[in-house]
Write a protein that holds these residues in place. Structure first.
Motif, PDB file in Angstrom:
ATOM      1  N   UNK A  60      33.635  -6.678   5.209  1.00 46.80           N
ATOM      2  CA  UNK A  60      33.188  -7.751   6.092  1.00 46.80           C
ATOM      3  C   UNK A  60      31.662  -7.765   6.011  1.00 46.80           C
ATOM      4  N   UNK A  61      31.049  -8.876   5.554  1.00 45.90           N
ATOM      5  CA  UNK A  61      29.594  -8.917   5.377  1.00 45.90           C
ATOM      6  C   UNK A  61      28.816  -8.539   6.629  1.00 45.90           C
ATOM      7  N   UNK A  62      29.339  -8.920   7.797  1.00 46.73           N
ATOM      8  CA  UNK A  62      28.635  -8.609   9.047  1.00 46.73           C
ATOM      9  C   UNK A  62      28.543  -7.099   9.227  1.00 46.73           C
ATOM     10  N   UNK A  63      29.647  -6.403   8.982  1.00 50.32           N
ATOM     11  CA  UNK A  63      29.657  -4.954   9.152  1.00 50.32           C
ATOM     12  C   UNK A  63      28.708  -4.280   8.166  1.00 50.32           C
ATOM     13  N   UNK A  64      28.692  -4.759   6.923  1.00 52.23           N
ATOM     14  CA  UNK A  64      27.832  -4.156   5.904  1.00 52.23           C
ATOM     15  C   UNK A  64      26.363  -4.314   6.278  1.00 52.23           C
ATOM     16  N   UNK A  65      25.969  -5.512   6.695  1.00 52.24           N
ATOM     17  CA  UNK A  65      24.563  -5.762   7.031  1.00 52.24           C
ATOM     18  C   UNK A  65      24.166  -5.003   8.291  1.00 52.24           C
ATOM     19  N   UNK A  66      25.053  -4.916   9.266  1.00 55.94           N
ATOM     20  CA  UNK A  66      24.745  -4.142  10.465  1.00 55.94           C
ATOM     21  C   UNK A  66      24.521  -2.676  10.132  1.00 55.94           C
ATOM     22  N   UNK A  67      25.330  -2.152   9.223  1.00 60.62           N
ATOM     23  CA  UNK A  67      25.230  -0.743   8.884  1.00 60.62           C
ATOM     24  C   UNK A  67      23.964  -0.436   8.093  1.00 60.62           C
ATOM     25  N   UNK A  68      23.640  -1.283   7.110  1.00 59.84           N
ATOM     26  CA  UNK A  68      22.543  -0.973   6.209  1.00 59.84           C
ATOM     27  C   UNK A  68      21.233  -1.653   6.591  1.00 59.84           C
ATOM     28  N   UNK A  69      21.305  -2.784   7.282  1.00 58.85           N
ATOM     29  CA  UNK A  69      20.113  -3.512   7.726  1.00 58.85           C
ATOM     30  C   UNK A  69      19.120  -3.735   6.583  1.00 58.85           C
ATOM     31  N   UNK A  70      19.630  -4.225   5.456  1.00 60.91           N
ATOM     32  CA  UNK A  70      18.776  -4.599   4.341  1.00 60.91           C
ATOM     33  C   UNK A  70      18.833  -6.109   4.181  1.00 60.91           C
ATOM     34  N   UNK A  71      17.904  -6.643   3.396  1.00 60.05           N
ATOM     35  CA  UNK A  71      17.900  -8.087   3.159  1.00 60.05           C
ATOM     36  C   UNK A  71      19.163  -8.494   2.417  1.00 60.05           C
ATOM     37  N   UNK A  72      19.520  -9.764   2.559  1.00 57.14           N
ATOM     38  CA  UNK A  72      20.763 -10.255   1.957  1.00 57.14           C
ATOM     39  C   UNK A  72      20.506 -11.552   1.211  1.00 57.14           C
ATOM     40  N   UNK A  73      21.222 -11.726   0.121  1.00 61.45           N
ATOM     41  CA  UNK A  73      21.216 -12.974  -0.644  1.00 61.45           C
ATOM     42  C   UNK A  73      22.603 -13.582  -0.528  1.00 61.45           C
ATOM     43  N   UNK A  74      22.679 -14.794   0.002  1.00 58.38           N
ATOM     44  CA  UNK A  74      23.956 -15.472   0.244  1.00 58.38           C
ATOM     45  C   UNK A  74      24.074 -16.627  -0.732  1.00 58.38           C
TER      46      UNK A  74
END
Length: 589
Positions: free
Chosen positions: A155-169
């Motif tokens: 789940x992208x939300x969980x991944x970004x919450x865990x790692x808090x790195x920039x994202x490319x969508x």
């Protein structure tokens, strides 16, 4: 069956049940009352129902009954087919069909179609139970049954919450890129224990509701340079704190900056034009592709995040090579996800099947793993105008950095933009609501929400357990091979190798810090890559397969080192002149 059941004149019973069933369920105006022989016929068919098929019963009735009573027999059989419990053999045969479909095409639509093919309510319920199982599996991010083969659904939300790195969508128009970015703003603002400020850079001036927007490409390039200057100012402030303050007094207490950069290609195209080049040279600005690499990969350490949105999923075309790619979470939606699936997996693999099952809906791939689309994944069919899963209003404060232009803000109450019913898993709903006051996270905590998979899958280690085993195995003399470590988790296969790689991706920074002193590596990077991946240095092993594996691990290690601010090889880019745009000042030496 009785050869002529209604001919038994002695039979005088007239069960009320027969009248009620036939009158209410099948009368439909055909008859106003039922003769006694019909009730007898109902009892006779019911008695034979357990031992004969519907076809056999109707065949007997066709041979022995007149046309009028045969019509009643058809109605009775139809009623029993729909409402009576099938035999054990029929139920088992139907369940076998369900199990085959789980392996072949495990989607809710498949089992809804199967349920519609039978009129029996008991069999329908078996198919509808399969629908519920699949929907629950999607909520938890997993496929049920043998089809799953232990694949992990992200789940992208969980991944970004865990790692808090920039994202490319990445994704085509209508794939939900903006909706996902808005949901991320809402989630992050409710989980971070610090003020959050958001700015949108969008040359198409889409409606972002309450979020401030810079839309002119000239100003977008200027703001991007401003962001790099802010990054440098925060670095200088932190450097001053390290030199002058005891450890307990040091604080990264800046506002958390979330920058949403939409339609990256458009800005890059303008920057590469003659007008864009003249602007960059005249004002001493940074090229947007350089900003994407420098700011996007470094801001996480200094209180910020870049969310880049683009239609094309070609990362290298944006100027992000292998050295920087691991500093971003790449999220592919719809068409981009389908293209990723085609390049990553063969058709018979469960990962590919999971994506293909959502081809007509909203497939999603995150970091080369199948994933659930957070805002539109609940829609089985894709069409224009579908409302995304709503998010609670974000907890934001006004943008604090100086800008060269007044941002555009679309009218509308913040609650109207983000409000609505939250669709998705209980876990996602809790993330959207944010932590309760009594559960406030300690300042500086980075792992804000545990990944459900890390709670422990039967037979598999958590990522942290896997990392500890990898580190212990590779550190012993002689070191264990990667395949030997994976074998302790149940086999030497792609699933276990994926756990190995993700454990290093998630916790490798902790290990790498042991080989860094004064901002430099204490041993050659080749030895570190060999230690991490268990693959010998390429010059020692000319096998193309091993070279490829070595380079993959090298990319992973270099990405982590870059996030730590350590350059394994001499390579540095000149920063633009400072103070081109006014900056908010920080206390510094």
């Amino acid at each position: 069956m009785y050869t002529n059941p209604y001919a038994l004149g002695q039979y005088q019973r007239q069960p009320a049940g027969a009248y009620g069933v036939l009158n209410s369920a099948y009368g439909q105006g055909l008859v106003s009352s039922l003769p006694p022989e019909v009730a007898f016929l109902y009892d006779a068919i019911l008695e034979e129902w357990e031992y004969s098929t519907a076809e056999q019963i109707l065949s007997d009735c066709r041979q022995n009954l007149d046309k009028r009573l045969y019509t009643y027999a058809q109605l009775i059989v139809s009623h029993l087919e729909q409402n009576s419990q099938p035999s054990a053999s029929e139920v088992e045969a139907y369940k076998l069909t369900v199990r085959k479909l789980f392996r072949k095409s495990p989607t809710p639509e498949t089992f809804r179609k199967l349920a519609a093919e039978t009129e029996n309510v008991y069999l329908q319920q078996i198919a509808l139970n399969a629908v519920q199982t699949l929907e629950n599996a999607a909520v938890m991010g997993r496929l049920p049954g043998k089809f799953a083969k232990n694949i992990r659904i992200l789940n992208p939300i969980e991944v970004i919450l865990r790692e808090q790195v920039s994202a490319l969508i990445f994704g085509n128009t209508g794939s939900g890129k903006s909706s996902l970015a808005s949901m991320l703003v809402s989630v992050l603002s409710r989980h971070l224990q610090k003020p959050v400020q958001v700015l949108v850079l969008d040359p198409h001036l889409n409606d972002w509701g309450c979020l401030p927007i810079v839309d002119e490409k000239v100003h977008i390039i200027r703001v991007l340079t401003l962001l790099v200057h802010e990054l440098e100012a925060r670095k200088a402030n932190w450097r001053w704190q390290v030199r002058n303050l005891p450890k307990e007094q040091r604080q990264k207490d800046w506002p958390f900056l979330i920058t949403i950069w939409d339609e990256i290609d458009d800005t890059l195209s303008f920057a590469n034009s003659k007008a864009g080049q003249r602007l960059i040279e005249r004002e001493g600005l940074m090229h947007p592709s350089d900003v994407l690499r420098v700011y996007g990969s470094q801001i996480r350490k200094f209180g910020g995040m870049l969310l880049g949105l683009n239609q094309s999923g070609n990362v290298e075309a944006l100027g992000i090579d292998s050295k920087y790619r691991s500093n971003y979470i790449d999220i592919h939606l719809v068409e981009s996800a389908l293209m990723q699936a085609e390049s990553l997996w063969k058709m018979e693999t469960p990962e590919r099947a999971f994506i293909e099952a959502r081809r007509d809906g909203y497939p999603c791939v995150v970091r080369s793993r199948p994933a659930i689309h957070p805002t539109h994944g609940h829609y089985p069919l894709r069409q224009e105008g579908l409302a995304p899963a709503a998010s609670p209003a974000p907890l934001l404060e006004p943008w604090g950095l100086s800008l060269t232009i007044e941002p555009v803000v679309f009218s509308g109450n913040i609650e109207e933009v983000f409000g609505g019913q939250i669709v998705g898993s209980k876990e996602l709903a809790l993330m959207l609501q944010g932590p309760k006051p009594s559960q406030a996270l300690p300042q500086g905590a980075e792992q804000l929400e545990p990944d459900p998979w890390e709670e422990g899958t039967p037979g598999l280690p958590t990522l942290e357990e896997a990392f500890r085993q990898i580190k212990a195995g590779r550190s012993q003399t002689p070191p264990l091979k990667k395949s030997d470590i994976c074998a302790t988790w149940g086999g030497r296969n792609a699933d276990k190798f994926a756990i190995y790689d993700e454990a290093l991706q998630t916790y490798g920074q902790e290990w790498l810090k042991e080989f860094i002193a004064d901002g430099k590596l204490t041993k050659p990077w080749q030895e570190i890559v060999e230690l991490f991946g268990g693959i010998p240095y390429a010059s020692k092993d000319k096998s193309s397969k091993n070279r490829s594996k070595f380079n993959q691990t090298k990319e992973l290690v270099f990405g982590i080192l870059h996030a730590l601010g350590v350059e394994p090889e001499a390579a540095s880019s000149k920063m633009p002149p400072a103070n081109v745009i006014p900056l908010r000042r920080h206390p510094s030496a």
